[in-house]
Design a protein around this motif. Structure first.
Motif, PDB file in Angstrom:
ATOM      1  N   THR A  60      -8.205  -2.491   5.091  1.00 57.66           N
ATOM      2  CA  THR A  60      -8.486  -1.694   6.349  1.00 57.66           C
ATOM      3  C   THR A  60     -10.062  -1.381   6.791  1.00 57.66           C
ATOM      4  O   THR A  60     -10.751  -1.898   6.053  1.00 57.66           O
ATOM      5  N   GLN A  70      -2.405  -1.851   6.714  1.00 54.53           N
ATOM      6  CA  GLN A  70      -1.816  -1.674   5.319  1.00 54.53           C
ATOM      7  C   GLN A  70      -0.300  -2.267   5.510  1.00 54.53           C
ATOM      8  O   GLN A  70       0.157  -2.224   6.529  1.00 54.53           O
ATOM      9  N   PHE A 118       0.407   5.727   7.064  1.00 55.89           N
ATOM     10  CA  PHE A 118      -0.607   4.528   6.609  1.00 55.89           C
ATOM     11  C   PHE A 118      -1.762   4.342   7.357  1.00 55.89           C
ATOM     12  O   PHE A 118      -1.935   5.058   8.461  1.00 55.89           O
ATOM     13  N   THR A 175       3.193  -6.304   6.911  1.00 54.74           N
ATOM     14  CA  THR A 175       2.343  -5.494   7.238  1.00 54.74           C
ATOM     15  C   THR A 175       2.530  -5.053   8.603  1.00 54.74           C
ATOM     16  O   THR A 175       3.116  -5.740   9.705  1.00 54.74           O
TER      17      THR A 175
END
Length: 237
Positions: free
Chosen positions: A103, A34, A30, A58
């Motif tokens: 992100t 995320q 990841f 998360t």
């Protein structure tokens, strides 16, 4: 694809938040910011059959191993949060693959993180990533109701001590104290002389929408403000 993972550690962070360390057989893939999903079945008395529950949480750590950490706040009327707070070390749970839109976009830009409540979770992962790879300054705004609810306060204070490019601002909405009070987004321009930065925003939908509106009013371009992207549809005019 859903997969099995094991809770290897549980730590109470605040009166209503627990941090879970969860390990799987394979490395977690990841990007910081995320989320995964916790999945389980519960009895649905109205339908007379099991209901599949899927809730996103998360990871607060950066990738690079077979372990993730999740910080989960218990809501008395919540389904998944109550389920997770009833788990014990050694329990096996079902997770989904990690994904999501929030992100880091550019580690060469100065950045600002604005969050409230458990919206801090993606910010912690992105902050760690930025402090490792970023080249600019970081301003971290975090809003909570009172001091006992502040998540990751010790970690943030330590990081601010270790990194002179990081400044942290806490704002409390329901407690009088020596620091800022009220909505955290109301303090942005008071601490930033230069708004030529990338802004990352996460929290309840109304807070995200209000913060984006405030940044727009301050002249910050839309392409410098990042959130999950679904919050506008959750807030009615």
């Amino acid at each position: 694809m859903p997969f099995e993972a094991t809770i290897t550690s549980i730590h109470r962070m605040t009166p209503r938040v627990k941090q879970f360390v969860i390990e799987a057989d394979d490395e977690f893939d990841f990007e910081p910011g995320q989320h995964t999903t916790v999945r389980f079945e519960r009895d649905d008395p109205d339908e007379g059959e099991d209901e599949q529950v899927v809730r996103p949480y998360t990871a607060t750590n950066t990738p690079g191993g077979e372990r993730i950490t999740l910080a989960i706040k218990r809501y008395d009327g919540g389904t998944a949060s109550v389920y997770m707070h009833e788990r014990e070390t050694g329990d096996t749970i079902t997770l989904g693959d990690l994904g999501g839109n929030l992100t880091l976009q550019n580690t060469d830009e100065d950045v600002v993180f604005v969050s409230t409540g458990t919206g801090i979770t993606p910010m912690m992962a992105m902050l760690k990533q930025y402090l490792e790879a970023g080249t600019g300054e970081t301003q971290f705004f975090y809003g909570e109701k009172n001091q006992e609810d502040i998540m990751y306060r010790e970690t943030l204070d330590q990081l601010a001590t270790e990194h002179e490019t990081l400044s942290v601002v806490y704002s409390l909405s329901e407690e009088d104290w020596d620091g800022p009070t009220g909505h955290v987004q109301d303090h942005i321009e008071g601490y930033l002389d230069d708004l030529d930065r990338d802004f990352y925003v996460c929290g309840v939908p109304q807070m995200v929408v209000d913060t984006k509106d405030r940044l727009d009013g301050l002249g910050v371009p839309d392409d410098r403000v990042f959130s999950e992207g679904w919050e506008d549809g959750e807030v009615e005019d």
